[in-house]
Design a protein around this motif. Structure first.
Motif, PDB file in Angstrom:
ATOM      1  N   ARG B 303     -13.981 -40.312 -40.407  1.00 44.03           N
ATOM      2  CA  ARG B 303     -14.363 -38.720 -40.014  1.00 44.03           C
ATOM      3  C   ARG B 303     -15.595 -38.821 -39.341  1.00 44.03           C
ATOM      4  N   PRO B 304     -15.976 -38.100 -38.376  1.00 50.53           N
ATOM      5  CA  PRO B 304     -17.591 -38.106 -37.981  1.00 50.53           C
ATOM      6  C   PRO B 304     -18.505 -37.423 -38.723  1.00 50.53           C
ATOM      7  N   SER B 305     -19.429 -38.136 -38.737  1.00 50.54           N
ATOM      8  CA  SER B 305     -20.902 -37.279 -39.544  1.00 50.54           C
ATOM      9  C   SER B 305     -20.861 -36.179 -38.894  1.00 50.54           C
ATOM     10  N   PHE B 306     -21.704 -35.246 -39.652  1.00 48.47           N
ATOM     11  CA  PHE B 306     -22.400 -34.074 -39.049  1.00 48.47           C
ATOM     12  C   PHE B 306     -23.092 -34.330 -37.608  1.00 48.47           C
ATOM     13  N   ALA B 307     -23.964 -35.328 -37.561  1.00 49.92           N
ATOM     14  CA  ALA B 307     -24.656 -35.594 -36.587  1.00 49.92           C
ATOM     15  C   ALA B 307     -23.701 -36.064 -35.222  1.00 49.92           C
ATOM     16  N   ALA B 308     -22.816 -36.487 -35.701  1.00 52.30           N
ATOM     17  CA  ALA B 308     -21.698 -37.120 -34.380  1.00 52.30           C
ATOM     18  C   ALA B 308     -20.907 -36.103 -33.851  1.00 52.30           C
ATOM     19  N   THR B 309     -21.306 -34.676 -34.235  1.00 52.15           N
ATOM     20  CA  THR B 309     -20.615 -33.461 -33.675  1.00 52.15           C
ATOM     21  C   THR B 309     -21.361 -32.991 -32.923  1.00 52.15           C
ATOM     22  N   ALA B 310     -22.430 -33.594 -32.611  1.00 51.96           N
ATOM     23  CA  ALA B 310     -23.547 -32.891 -31.908  1.00 51.96           C
ATOM     24  C   ALA B 310     -22.994 -32.611 -30.238  1.00 51.96           C
ATOM     25  N   GLY B 311     -22.386 -33.891 -29.889  1.00 51.75           N
ATOM     26  CA  GLY B 311     -22.087 -33.924 -28.388  1.00 51.75           C
ATOM     27  C   GLY B 311     -20.939 -32.709 -28.209  1.00 51.75           C
ATOM     28  N   ARG B 312     -20.088 -32.680 -28.977  1.00 51.64           N
ATOM     29  CA  ARG B 312     -18.914 -31.547 -28.974  1.00 51.64           C
ATOM     30  C   ARG B 312     -19.536 -30.166 -29.007  1.00 51.64           C
ATOM     31  N   MET B 313     -20.547 -30.015 -30.129  1.00 49.34           N
ATOM     32  CA  MET B 313     -21.006 -28.711 -29.967  1.00 49.34           C
ATOM     33  C   MET B 313     -21.945 -28.240 -28.783  1.00 49.34           C
ATOM     34  N   LEU B 314     -22.701 -29.236 -28.352  1.00 46.00           N
ATOM     35  CA  LEU B 314     -23.364 -29.147 -27.076  1.00 46.00           C
ATOM     36  C   LEU B 314     -22.451 -28.740 -25.937  1.00 46.00           C
ATOM     37  N   ALA B 315     -21.441 -29.455 -25.831  1.00 49.29           N
ATOM     38  CA  ALA B 315     -20.433 -29.117 -24.822  1.00 49.29           C
ATOM     39  C   ALA B 315     -19.981 -27.554 -24.859  1.00 49.29           C
ATOM     40  N   ARG B 316     -19.864 -27.081 -26.000  1.00 51.24           N
ATOM     41  CA  ARG B 316     -19.098 -25.876 -26.018  1.00 51.24           C
ATOM     42  C   ARG B 316     -20.246 -24.794 -25.680  1.00 51.24           C
ATOM     43  N   HIS B 317     -21.383 -25.096 -26.218  1.00 51.99           N
ATOM     44  CA  HIS B 317     -22.445 -24.293 -25.731  1.00 51.99           C
ATOM     45  C   HIS B 317     -22.644 -24.173 -24.096  1.00 51.99           C
ATOM     46  N   GLN B 318     -22.624 -25.481 -23.571  1.00 50.50           N
ATOM     47  CA  GLN B 318     -22.478 -25.410 -22.224  1.00 50.50           C
ATOM     48  C   GLN B 318     -21.352 -24.583 -21.659  1.00 50.50           C
ATOM     49  N   GLU B 319     -20.437 -24.758 -22.045  1.00 48.06           N
ATOM     50  CA  GLU B 319     -19.096 -23.848 -21.652  1.00 48.06           C
ATOM     51  C   GLU B 319     -19.351 -22.421 -21.760  1.00 48.06           C
ATOM     52  N   ARG B 320     -19.971 -22.017 -22.755  1.00 55.23           N
ATOM     53  CA  ARG B 320     -20.132 -20.693 -23.182  1.00 55.23           C
ATOM     54  C   ARG B 320     -21.079 -20.119 -22.193  1.00 55.23           C
ATOM     55  N   THR B 321     -22.311 -20.843 -22.176  1.00 54.91           N
ATOM     56  CA  THR B 321     -23.436 -20.286 -21.216  1.00 54.91           C
ATOM     57  C   THR B 321     -23.484 -20.648 -19.955  1.00 54.91           C
ATOM     58  N   GLY B 322     -22.692 -21.623 -19.500  1.00 54.61           N
ATOM     59  CA  GLY B 322     -23.076 -22.044 -18.156  1.00 54.61           C
ATOM     60  C   GLY B 322     -24.373 -22.504 -17.861  1.00 54.61           C
ATOM     61  N   ARG B 323     -25.175 -22.935 -18.875  1.00 54.83           N
ATOM     62  CA  ARG B 323     -26.808 -23.293 -18.580  1.00 54.83           C
ATOM     63  C   ARG B 323     -26.646 -24.748 -18.243  1.00 54.83           C
ATOM     64  N   GLU B 324     -27.457 -24.979 -17.008  1.00 57.00           N
ATOM     65  CA  GLU B 324     -27.666 -26.425 -16.732  1.00 57.00           C
ATOM     66  C   GLU B 324     -28.107 -27.324 -17.946  1.00 57.00           C
ATOM     67  N   MET B 325     -27.798 -28.315 -18.157  1.00 52.22           N
ATOM     68  CA  MET B 325     -28.398 -29.158 -19.234  1.00 52.22           C
ATOM     69  C   MET B 325     -28.783 -30.764 -18.939  1.00 52.22           C
ATOM     70  N   ALA B 326     -29.684 -31.356 -19.464  1.00 56.81           N
ATOM     71  CA  ALA B 326     -30.136 -32.511 -19.233  1.00 56.81           C
ATOM     72  C   ALA B 326     -30.373 -33.152 -20.581  1.00 56.81           C
ATOM     73  N   VAL B 327     -29.737 -34.291 -21.027  1.00 59.12           N
ATOM     74  CA  VAL B 327     -29.405 -34.771 -22.428  1.00 59.12           C
ATOM     75  C   VAL B 327     -30.295 -36.428 -22.240  1.00 59.12           C
ATOM     76  N   PHE B 328     -31.130 -36.636 -23.105  1.00 57.47           N
ATOM     77  CA  PHE B 328     -31.849 -37.781 -22.824  1.00 57.47           C
ATOM     78  C   PHE B 328     -31.670 -38.526 -24.267  1.00 57.47           C
ATOM     79  N   THR B 329     -31.280 -39.602 -24.414  1.00 59.18           N
ATOM     80  CA  THR B 329     -31.224 -40.358 -25.743  1.00 59.18           C
ATOM     81  C   THR B 329     -31.724 -42.049 -25.652  1.00 59.18           C
ATOM     82  N   PRO B 330     -32.428 -42.271 -26.220  1.00 59.14           N
ATOM     83  CA  PRO B 330     -33.014 -43.717 -26.529  1.00 59.14           C
ATOM     84  C   PRO B 330     -31.547 -44.717 -27.056  1.00 59.14           C
TER      85      PRO B 330
END
Lengths: 601, 601
Positions: B303-330
């Motif tokens: 079962r994913p950790s809460f942190a591992a659901t961040a991608g899905r939650m960000l995707a939902r936010h983008q769908e909802r707002t249509g806002r351009e998003m730039a994601v960076f991770t090391p």
């Protein structure tokens, strides 16, 4: 009503005594123009008419007379008027700056898209060279130039003054900004290039490497790095810039005589037309890092700042204890007065390494790292590595907050790391007491905030109990009704402000003092309590007194971004000038009948 | 009385069900030996007899039977028993480790001076490969190996386990440690070499460059860098390690097949005899970064950790707002579940650049940076550059505190930066509320602490007012006598602990909540107040309540260095296991008559 006038008129009028008659005449003409017209600096329909830079440009067009035709002369005058700055750094880059103008890389205002490429200025402190060149080209008036470092014109690049980027805190930021922009342009599918103007010293910063490595590995083809290779930071660099390294990441590498603007222009112009990433190394030369007026009479004999006495105090400590000492500084030996006092290693502009150098030394060696408080902010993990595994660690944290600004509560953040204690001594005896305390408690890293100001020490100090407090103005025989508690340098300022007020004043050298029960009892008995720190209020000294002791302290500290100005001008902007403190103390006394004060001052 | 027994017996007995019969027999024999003898693990004259490593070595000599002769088999068993770890990283370096043993580079205990050179292990997480090799060579017993990550054997290099260096916090630290040691040896006038074993991924870290640049520029001749070039961090590296770069700073560069221990041994042996600095690039290969038991039945469906659901939650936010998003991770896309949900840029192991990438983007773009909370600690100046000049900045700060430990109050430090607010959501609705708040207040960087744990969300949350608090257990009709206030994930833990106690419980998602007057009135009326945060207490949530509201809150938080163990084992070590919290809450209720509590819990 006239933002341009409001911003520049005060500092420009203050500069009048230092101007030539011709300069004064132009400044007065420009100010008159600003003042009387609803023109370029005023509001249009209740909104500012264009950016600050556009409005200045408009003023330059209205007063077209030019006093100088050579931007090198303008730069010299700007620094003579300011009395400080980095004239030589600006001169070393001036041919590069002129080449950028000639190639159309300098945007008119902040809008991008014009010119053959985007320009990111990584050597943030050469902003004056751009301003000087703008002046001779008729796109800036003279007035702002006369206010450099004095509250009008900032000394570093800023979007509102015609640059594509703003720099505040870190060396090496510009390279990251350029790579971030190049990546964004590539992502949008354009092949527009980004030119990054960097210094050889700032390429020592790890983040500059991180950016170049990333640019190479993801295959960015639109980055052109221009290096001012003057082989000097504040001290000479140990080795010239490594062209093998740059070529390994950027591919095409050209070299040019950076003292010849035509050579730079030709080479950079060629690189802009060629496909793929590239680097242009411009060999330049640079004199003394910090500007000193040639006219020695302009200033009295330089008395060292308290920070600049650190080397001498460390030398005394070494004589006294005979302890082995290893001192590391990222090019800031002069600031701490190390030369001629103690051996030190200049690690170059690489703060994280500077901290890392302490990790493998023998346990008993006194390890000293010395840099600006804000420069530790990119090394707090490395510092935690040190505070959890290294003994006998002394962290000197310079407190200047000069033209670059700084992290207003860097000291507080340092104090929150594991196994650290923070002090801000204001006398040699307090500094010695910090070192003695480290000797007794070597597992705790001692962070010592070193103030870059010249001041007379207070009559008493905390050297007898560096963790406690000392009454600079003791309470009288009756229970005190009000009191002020201060941290470090603020105690000096409050002591002066309090001279004829007599508010009981407890001075502490420790950021988290362990107050004696008797002192705490005095404070608990007060109806109103003020704390003063020239330091970020959030998470700082006064909030600590509230949190630890639930004392209703009114916290007076730095709350907003630190002002990027010389020390004397910073103080009033943060409510720290003695006359302002005097007024604050007087209010404390006047309100004897007013009951409890609000939570925060 | 027997430190060795005390440390390993508990975790080893807990591991018995996962051991083979032969392993169990050996572990029980070793434990019996430890328990009954005043032997190698016990005190001699009231002091520990030698270092931990020496005592383990003594135990290995007393129970000489070896279950395995190939350290690769031992590594596999260690990870199967632990159920987690970085098996593939260890296997990729194993031939290099064996070559170090064969060349006499692995010291017996922490003392230096033996062997042909000093060895600094920069790839800190390959400590198990050394332990496994020690085992087959008869210099470590089996028992500690069965306790990896479970409270006995740490997964990273540590001086007390036979390494020359300890690593805790930062990637790239080892290269700085090696250069610091090489500099110290040179300063003492010896030409003894320092071998640094590093990974190609960690060479992305800026500080590794700072160290190599410094070593070159000051002319250090005694550094030998050995690179495990497996071309993979967690994800594959964008490009193989840049040999041109390494040669530009280290001069002599050799390459070897890193899967062949004899080839590595021959090349490294040769470099040790040659004068001057050098680098050995070992081409290796590596499988999946994180170990998963081959026997799928050992664990339920992940079962994913809460942190591992961040991608899905960000995707939902983008769908909802249509806002351009730039994601960076090391290199931490997997941890935040980004893949397949939102486009992202892997910046490699370079956290400061990751933050810097946000500086040049369009104002309206939502900029997301995602890494571990502690990794921001080496980028706080760069982050301040961003928080003062960038709009729409979302900082995801992972909270795992796994085997590497971490800065226990990283979240508090992030909250002290200019223009930031910190949240720790525990439901998707709270996460969405943080994003909505950023949309309304784009000039404030929103730091969102993302917990790497699997948990059931509480019944209520703060999504309706993300800055306020919500009563998970409301106070009754009578004025409350005691209450508990929690921050983020601690609210989930306290909610479970409080199930049958009924202590009024106010849960906050904000590190610095703006409590409603009614809630504040309830708290002010309480005789005893407890705050709980799974977070550093110093400068944290509870101390903030004391400082801002002068509430006599008893602060329950993390006070010491974070335990470097898997989550379930961390909780009790910091007093955060629900049964411990239950006991803490019960004490609050029992002491109704006891009057005010001390300042801190």
């Amino acid at each position: 009503m006239n933002a341009l006038y409001d911003r520049f008129a005060g500092p420009a009028r203050a500069a009048l005594p230092r101007l030539t008659p011709a300069e004064s005449a132009v400044v007065l003409r420009e100010l008159a123009r600003l003042e009387r017209s609803a023109g370029p600096g005023a509001l249009r329909d209740g909104r500012p008419a264009g950016s600050l830079f556009e409005r200045l440009r408009g003023l330059a067009a209205e007063v077209p007379e030019r006093l100088y035709t050579d931007s090198a002369d303008v730069l010299l005058r700007m620094h003579e008027i300011a009395g400080s700055g980095n004239l030589q750094s600006n001169l070393s880059s001036l041919p590069l700056v002129r080449a950028c103008f000639a190639l159309g890389l300098v945007a008119d205002g902040a809008q991008s898209g014009a010119g053959p490429a985007e320009l990111i200025v990584g050597r943030g402190h050469i902003a004056p060279a751009f301003h000087a060149e703008h002046y001779v080209r008729g796109t800036l008036p003279f007035t702002p130039l006369a206010t450099l470092h004095q509250g009008g014109l900032p000394g570093v690049v800023d979007r509102e003054l015609g640059f594509r980027n703003t720099m505040r805190y870190s060396l090496g930021v510009g390279v990251a900004q350029a790579v971030g922009l190049a990546w964004e342009l590539a992502r949008r599918g354009t092949d527009r290039k980004v030119v990054c103007l960097a210094g050889d010293g700032e390429l020592h910063e790890g983040v500059a490497f991180e950016a170049l490595r990333f640019a190479h590995d993801v295959g960015l083809t639109n980055l052109v790095l221009v290096v001012d290779a003057n082989a000097k930071g504040i001290e000479p660099l140990a080795k010239p810039v490594n062209t093998g390294y740059l070529a390994a990441y950027l591919g095409r590498l050209m070299e040019a005589d950076g003292r010849d603007e035509w050579a730079v222009q030709a080479a950079l112009g060629a690189l802009l037309t060629l496909p793929g990433p590239s680097v242009l190394v411009c060999r330049t030369s640079k004199g003394e890092h910090s500007f000193r007026p040639a006219d020695g009479t302009a200033r009295g004999p330089a008395r060292p700042s308290f920070a600049a006495t650190a080397g001498r105090m460390l030398a005394r400590h070494q004589e006294r204890t005979g302890r082995e000492m290893a001192v590391f500084t990222p090019d800031l030996a002069a600031r701490f007065g190390l030369r001629g006092q103690v051996p030190y290693t200049n690690t170059g502009l690489a703060e994280t390494l500077t901290v890392g150098m302490t990790l493998s030394l023998p346990e008993d060696t006194l390890k000293v790292v010395a840099t600006d408080a804000m420069y530790y902010m990119d090394s707090l993990s490395m510092l935690t590595e040190a505070t959890t595994s290294v003994r006998n660690l002394l962290v000197l944290a310079g407190r200047s907050w000069g033209a670059w600004g700084g992290a207003h509560n860097a000291t507080n953040l340092l104090g929150l790391l594991l196994h650290t204690r923070v002090y801000e001594p204001v006398t040699p005896a307090e500094f010695a007491a910090c070192l003695a305390r480290l000797g007794r408690d070597p597992a705790t890293a001692h962070v010592v905030s070193m103030v870059d100001a010249v001041f007379d020490p207070p009559g008493e100090d905390c050297s007898a109990d560096i963790d406690g407090g000392v009454w600079l103005t003791p309470p009288g025989p009756d229970p005190a009704d009000v009191a002020v508690v201060t941290f470090g340098y603020a105690g000096v300022l409050v002591d002066e402000a309090n001279r004829d007020l007599g508010v009981p004043h407890l001075h502490c050298a420790s950021l988290t003092p362990r107050l004696a029960p008797a002192d705490l009892a005095v404070l608990r008995g007060c109806r109103r309590l003020l704390s003063v720190e020239y330091n970020g209020a959030r998470g700082g000294f006064g909030e600590g007194l509230r949190s630890r002791h639930l004392l209703p302290v009114e916290v007076h500290g730095v709350r907003r971004d630190i002002a990027r100005q010389v020390h004397a001008r910073q103080l009033p902007l943060h409510g720290m000038a003695p006359d302002m403190l005097r007024e604050r103390l007087a209010r404390l006394l006047e309100s004897r009948e007013a009951g409890r004060a609000p939570a925060h001052a």
